[in-house]
Scaffold this motif. Sequence first.
Motif, mmCIF file in Angstrom:
data_model
loop_
_atom_site.group_PDB
_atom_site.id
_atom_site.type_symbol
_atom_site.label_atom_id
_atom_site.label_comp_id
_atom_site.label_asym_id
_atom_site.label_seq_id
_atom_site.Cartn_x
_atom_site.Cartn_y
_atom_site.Cartn_z
ATOM 1 N N ALA A 128 0.816 -1.215 0.000
ATOM 2 C CA ALA A 128 0.000 0.000 0.000
ATOM 3 C C ALA A 128 0.848 1.263 0.000
ATOM 4 C CB ALA A 128 -0.937 0.004 1.208
ATOM 5 N N LEU A 129 2.105 1.168 0.421
ATOM 6 C CA LEU A 129 2.980 2.331 0.519
ATOM 7 C C LEU A 129 3.582 2.736 -0.819
ATOM 8 C CD1 LEU A 129 4.917 1.381 3.779
ATOM 9 C CD2 LEU A 129 2.921 2.871 3.572
ATOM 10 N N TYR A 130 3.424 1.892 -1.840
ATOM 11 C CA TYR A 130 4.062 2.145 -3.130
ATOM 12 C C TYR A 130 3.091 2.820 -4.102
ATOM 13 C CZ TYR A 130 7.976 -0.461 -1.384
ATOM 14 O OH TYR A 130 9.047 -0.846 -0.622
ATOM 15 N N PRO A 131 3.638 3.479 -5.144
ATOM 16 C CA PRO A 131 2.783 4.221 -6.083
ATOM 17 C C PRO A 131 1.888 3.304 -6.901
ATOM 18 C CG PRO A 131 5.042 4.162 -6.872
ATOM 19 C CD PRO A 131 5.074 3.604 -5.479
ATOM 20 N N ARG A 132 0.742 3.819 -7.269
ATOM 21 C CA ARG A 132 -0.170 3.045 -8.116
ATOM 22 C C ARG A 132 0.094 3.300 -9.605
ATOM 23 N NH1 ARG A 132 -4.173 7.417 -7.100
ATOM 24 N NH2 ARG A 132 -5.165 7.917 -9.108
ATOM 25 N N LEU A 133 1.081 4.145 -9.910
ATOM 26 C CA LEU A 133 1.485 4.418 -11.289
ATOM 27 C C LEU A 133 2.784 3.677 -11.578
ATOM 28 C CD1 LEU A 133 0.926 8.298 -11.365
ATOM 29 C CD2 LEU A 133 -0.772 6.465 -11.587
ATOM 30 N N HIS A 134 2.924 3.193 -12.826
ATOM 31 C CA HIS A 134 4.124 2.429 -13.178
ATOM 32 C C HIS A 134 4.563 2.803 -14.588
ATOM 33 C CE1 HIS A 134 6.902 -0.914 -13.733
ATOM 34 N NE2 HIS A 134 6.791 -1.186 -12.452
ATOM 35 N N PRO A 135 5.882 3.006 -14.801
ATOM 36 C CA PRO A 135 6.362 3.447 -16.123
ATOM 37 C C PRO A 135 6.115 2.450 -17.245
ATOM 38 C CG PRO A 135 8.203 2.900 -14.663
ATOM 39 C CD PRO A 135 6.969 2.944 -13.810
ATOM 40 N N ARG A 136 5.914 1.181 -16.923
ATOM 41 C CA ARG A 136 5.672 0.192 -17.977
ATOM 42 C C ARG A 136 4.196 -0.135 -18.153
ATOM 43 N NH1 ARG A 136 7.137 -4.424 -16.554
ATOM 44 N NH2 ARG A 136 8.185 -4.111 -14.560
ATOM 45 N N CYS A 137 3.320 0.716 -17.659
ATOM 46 C CA CYS A 137 1.882 0.450 -17.724
ATOM 47 C C CYS A 137 1.378 0.425 -19.173
ATOM 48 C CB CYS A 137 1.126 1.510 -16.934
ATOM 49 S SG CYS A 137 -0.675 1.343 -17.019
ATOM 50 N N GLY A 138 0.389 -0.409 -19.418
ATOM 51 C CA GLY A 138 -0.211 -0.482 -20.743
ATOM 52 C C GLY A 138 -0.876 0.812 -21.173
ATOM 53 N N THR A 139 -1.355 1.611 -20.216
ATOM 54 C CA THR A 139 -1.950 2.905 -20.554
ATOM 55 C C THR A 139 -0.899 3.808 -21.182
ATOM 56 O OG1 THR A 139 -3.478 2.698 -18.687
ATOM 57 C CG2 THR A 139 -3.225 4.885 -19.657
ATOM 58 N N SER A 140 0.292 3.861 -20.579
ATOM 59 C CA SER A 140 1.382 4.650 -21.142
ATOM 60 C C SER A 140 1.776 4.111 -22.517
ATOM 61 C CB SER A 140 2.595 4.620 -20.202
ATOM 62 O OG SER A 140 2.284 5.212 -18.955
ATOM 63 N N TRP A 194 6.033 11.616 -18.594
ATOM 64 C CA TRP A 194 5.032 12.166 -17.679
ATOM 65 C C TRP A 194 3.602 12.100 -18.218
ATOM 66 C CZ3 TRP A 194 1.618 16.238 -18.151
ATOM 67 C CH2 TRP A 194 0.912 16.575 -16.993
ATOM 68 N N PRO A 195 3.331 12.431 -19.498
ATOM 69 C CA PRO A 195 1.934 12.374 -19.966
ATOM 70 C C PRO A 195 1.300 10.992 -19.786
ATOM 71 C CG PRO A 195 3.273 13.604 -21.515
ATOM 72 C CD PRO A 195 4.222 12.974 -20.543
ATOM 73 N N GLY A 196 2.072 9.940 -20.102
ATOM 74 C CA GLY A 196 1.540 8.593 -19.927
ATOM 75 C C GLY A 196 1.309 8.250 -18.470
ATOM 76 N N MET A 197 2.228 8.678 -17.611
ATOM 77 C CA MET A 197 2.056 8.445 -16.176
ATOM 78 C C MET A 197 0.832 9.198 -15.657
ATOM 79 S SD MET A 197 4.558 6.418 -15.134
ATOM 80 C CE MET A 197 4.929 6.723 -13.401
ATOM 81 N N ALA A 198 0.650 10.442 -16.132
ATOM 82 C CA ALA A 198 -0.496 11.241 -15.694
ATOM 83 C C ALA A 198 -1.806 10.591 -16.124
ATOM 84 C CB ALA A 198 -0.388 12.652 -16.265
ATOM 85 N N LEU A 199 -1.803 9.986 -17.312
ATOM 86 C CA LEU A 199 -3.021 9.342 -17.813
ATOM 87 C C LEU A 199 -3.405 8.147 -16.941
ATOM 88 C CD1 LEU A 199 -4.864 10.006 -20.195
ATOM 89 C CD2 LEU A 199 -3.639 8.287 -21.540
#
Length: 314
Positions: A195-207, A267-272
Amino acid sequence: MSEGPLPAGRDAPIGGQAVLEGVMMRGVGTWSVAVRKPDGEVEITTRTIEPWGRRHRLLRWPVIRGMVALAESLGIGFRALSISADAQLVGEADGEEEEIGGFAWVMTIVLSMLAAVTLFFLVPVGLTSIFKDQLGSAVVFWLVEGLLRTAIFIGYIVMLSRVHDLRRVFEYHGAEHKAISCHEAGDELRPERAALYPRLHPRCGTSFLLIVMVLAIFVFAPIGLPEWYWLFASRVIGIPVVAGLSYEVIRWAGRNSGRTWVRTVMWPGMALQNLTTREPDESQLAVAISALEAVLEVEDPEAEAGLEPIEIVA
């Protein structure tokens, strides 16, 4: 306790996907689905795979390996969705579990792919073609088409983020990322730690998908302004090339995420991802961790990846 989410450590070859009331986690040669059934029990299904990239050297070439990885990931993803959907079905008459037929899933896959190609590739080029003569040049044409494609994609994501019934899927998506980041940091795999870690990830499919929309502008630019039917054909035929190049970008970004300028570009992909992930509760984190531990029980992904580098979208 430090303020804000803890950073992940290394970039491990672990990826995943949110499914219905659960999470699919994938290593190099193993993938696992953990699903919370209506009775509260967590059902875990584990499968082994032989990565297509290890079957022939040609499939490991840059760009081509991205096409192969995308096709492989789509196949695993739809199978994981099928498993999670079946786990949620209970017969009304006798309480026995039911399953969705194979034909129904084949039709779902085909229609989903057709809808995606039409919405994100054919609709933008079709709308831009209406004003082709007024735009004056091929450069303006592919810029307008690319901006329109990206706008449609972002609008689609925004629309999905407002669908209440998808909220739990987005929460499991966040749980998947947190569990992976917890593992990458070498932390103990417990819900309260994840729970302490970010819910965003640089290798996410959204990015990854946002990169696809942007890179398509440059891939289709050299084609110029042929007749409309060649424009449509080029967009369909060019999708694997765009996907392969996008894979290389996100693969590189995942390995260089510690650099400030790389984080700025991504950053744009992470923000999305703020639209496609939500903060999970501990029960959802427990499901994501169960799927991850099931993979780690079978293989050591980093040792497996060392045999032949394989990058997996998270």
